[in-house]
Motif scaffolding. Structure first.
Motif, PDB file in Angstrom:
ATOM      1  N   GLN A  66       0.838  -1.198   0.000  1.00 46.89           N
ATOM      2  CA  GLN A  66       0.000   0.000   0.000  1.00 46.89           C
ATOM      3  C   GLN A  66       0.868   1.240   0.000  1.00 46.89           C
ATOM      4  N   THR A  67       0.794   1.986  -1.063  1.00 39.30           N
ATOM      5  CA  THR A  67       1.546   3.240  -1.096  1.00 39.30           C
ATOM      6  C   THR A  67       0.610   4.373  -1.499  1.00 39.30           C
ATOM      7  N   ARG A  72       3.024  13.236  -5.663  1.00 42.20           N
ATOM      8  CA  ARG A  72       2.306  13.223  -6.956  1.00 42.20           C
ATOM      9  C   ARG A  72       1.371  14.419  -7.086  1.00 42.20           C
ATOM     10  N   GLU A  96     -11.360  10.435  -7.033  1.00 40.19           N
ATOM     11  CA  GLU A  96     -10.096   9.745  -7.320  1.00 40.19           C
ATOM     12  C   GLU A  96     -10.320   8.242  -7.398  1.00 40.19           C
ATOM     13  N   ASN A 104      -3.776  12.472  -2.021  1.00 40.36           N
ATOM     14  CA  ASN A 104      -3.825  13.350  -3.197  1.00 40.36           C
ATOM     15  C   ASN A 104      -5.231  13.905  -3.441  1.00 40.36           C
ATOM     16  N   VAL A 153     -12.524   6.070  -4.496  1.00 39.18           N
ATOM     17  CA  VAL A 153     -12.994   4.675  -4.448  1.00 39.18           C
ATOM     18  C   VAL A 153     -11.775   3.767  -4.464  1.00 39.18           C
ATOM     19  N   ASP A 154     -11.584   3.011  -3.404  1.00 36.01           N
ATOM     20  CA  ASP A 154     -10.411   2.125  -3.335  1.00 36.01           C
ATOM     21  C   ASP A 154     -10.812   0.738  -2.832  1.00 36.01           C
ATOM     22  N   ALA A 155     -10.166  -0.275  -3.420  1.00 37.79           N
ATOM     23  CA  ALA A 155     -10.442  -1.656  -3.018  1.00 37.79           C
ATOM     24  C   ALA A 155      -9.990  -1.902  -1.578  1.00 37.79           C
ATOM     25  N   ASP A 202     -14.492  -1.793  -5.807  1.00 38.12           N
ATOM     26  CA  ASP A 202     -13.779  -1.849  -7.083  1.00 38.12           C
ATOM     27  C   ASP A 202     -14.284  -0.674  -7.923  1.00 38.12           C
ATOM     28  N   VAL A 204     -14.137  -0.040 -10.909  1.00 37.02           N
ATOM     29  CA  VAL A 204     -14.772  -0.434 -12.174  1.00 37.02           C
ATOM     30  C   VAL A 204     -16.277  -0.618 -11.958  1.00 37.02           C
ATOM     31  N   ALA A 226      -1.293   5.698 -10.792  1.00 38.48           N
ATOM     32  CA  ALA A 226      -0.861   4.370 -10.325  1.00 38.48           C
ATOM     33  C   ALA A 226      -2.027   3.502  -9.870  1.00 38.48           C
ATOM     34  N   ALA A 227      -3.161   3.605 -10.530  1.00 38.79           N
ATOM     35  CA  ALA A 227      -4.308   2.768 -10.154  1.00 38.79           C
ATOM     36  C   ALA A 227      -4.868   2.019 -11.368  1.00 38.79           C
ATOM     37  N   TYR A 230      -3.462  -1.316 -12.624  1.00 43.25           N
ATOM     38  CA  TYR A 230      -3.758  -2.584 -11.944  1.00 43.25           C
ATOM     39  C   TYR A 230      -4.998  -3.260 -12.510  1.00 43.25           C
ATOM     40  N   VAL A 231      -5.654  -2.579 -13.443  1.00 54.25           N
ATOM     41  CA  VAL A 231      -6.938  -3.073 -13.949  1.00 54.25           C
ATOM     42  C   VAL A 231      -6.756  -3.640 -15.358  1.00 54.25           C
TER      43      VAL A 231
END
Ligand SMILES: C[S@@+](CC[C@H](N)C(=O)[O-])C[C@H]1O[C@@H](n2cnc3c(N)ncnc32)[C@H](O)[C@@H]1O
Length: 298
Positions: A66-67, A72, A96, A104, A153-155, A202, A204, A226-227, A230-231
């Motif tokens: 996790q970063t 940025r 975001e 960010n 929105v983050d997993a 997710d 998506v 940087a997201a 991953y998709v």
């Protein structure tokens, strides 16, 4: 330490399922122990692996890397300002994709220094600066758009209002990266003063619902760094389809990281799209935002 761990059979045993990020998970776990319990990992990594084998096995199996790199924001700000310039919007909402902890998402609360001028609160606890290979135009830096609603929105969102969340994020910044750790400390203070809304999920799947909740008539700027990488392509296509559909109902812009000009170069191209226009390549920047090369103003 990496060399030592590479030769260490115990590391293989702890990392039951090796993958590209396995070394990062193990190093993050060891840094976590150092920060949380003052375990002296450097003295003998092998001893720590032996003593904390079960804990480490659990951490690397369950905790993804996790970063959240706040530097940025320094390369993102000119792109947000470019959106403001093109649209004339004085206020916009931000969404975001993959914000991690959301550092960010509060980009407008930091101070910024560029060759052509400063932006934001010069007295902010965190002032960001970097190297400009081609300068960010002064015209952009004179704009002062405000953020209305902000949501990410983050997993696996990190809650930085907790000590555990802050500890986790620090664990994945390597111990000798003092400047990054200091920036992170200050950014955590800024975020805690008024945390952004983070939705677990997710993006998506969730993005169409988030976009459907927009304030009527207000410009929404969706952004990601940087997201999206991953998709898989099918998921990315769904995100773009959701954006195209949403742009029919209210003003929409996208700020995103992607391929650089030179194929295979190890940095990003940064892009702006204001619907119904095309996606435009505005800048090149290093992955962590230490330098920017502003193309559009050249
Ligand atoms: C490398 S971090 C980058 C965080 C932040 N955007 C930054 O630039 O500092 C990637 C983040 O994207 C999230 N992520 C990746 N794919 C996702 C997806 N399909 N839906 C939601 N979050 C996702 C991860 O959980 C992680 O927090």
């Amino acid at each position: 330490m990496c060399r030592e761990l590479a030769e260490e059979p115990l590391a293989d045993e702890i990392l039951a399922e090796p993958g590209w990020d396995a070394p990062l998970r193990l190093l993050g776990a060891l840094h976590y122990l150092t920060l949380a319990e003052a375990v002296d990992v450097w003295r003998s990594p092998r001893e720590v692996l032996a003593e904390r084998r079960e804990w480490l096995r659990d951490f690397v199996a369950t905790q993804g890397v996790q970063t959240n790199e706040v530097q940025r924001s320094w390369v993102l700000l000119p792109l947000f300002l470019e959106v403001a310039r093109r649209t004339g919007a004085e206020t916009f909402d931000v969404v975001e994709l993959g914000p991690s902890a959301g550092l960010n998402l509060v980009w407008d609360r930091y101070g910024y220094r560029y060759a052509a001028g400063e932006w934001g609160d010069a007295g902010a606890p965190l002032v960001l600066a970097g190297e400009e290979r081609a300068p960010v135009p002064a015209e952009l830096l004179s704009l002062r758009p405000r953020v209305g609603r902000r949501v990410g929105v983050d997993a696996a969102p990190i809650d930085l209002t907790t000590d555990e969340g802050a500890l986790l994020l620090k664990s994945f910044v390597w111990a000798d990266q003092i400047e990054r750790l200091e920036r992170l400390e200050h950014a955590i203070d800024v975020l805690r003063s008024d945390p952004p809304e983070l939705v677990r999920g997710d993006f998506v799947e969730v993005l169409p619902d988030v976009l459907a909740e927009r304030s009527a008539g207000a410009l929404t700027v969706v952004f990601e760094t940087a997201a999206m990488g991953y998709v898989a392509k099918e998921g990315r296509d769904r995100v773009f389809a959701a954006l195209d559909a949403a742009a029919h109902h209210a003003p929409l812009a996208l700020v995103s990281s992607g391929s650089p000009r030179a194929r295979g170069a190890a940095h990003w191209g940064l892009y702006v799209r204001v619907w119904p226009g095309p996606r435009e390549h505005m800048a090149e920047a290093s992955y962590h935002g230490s330098w920017i090369d502003w193309l559009a103003g050249a």
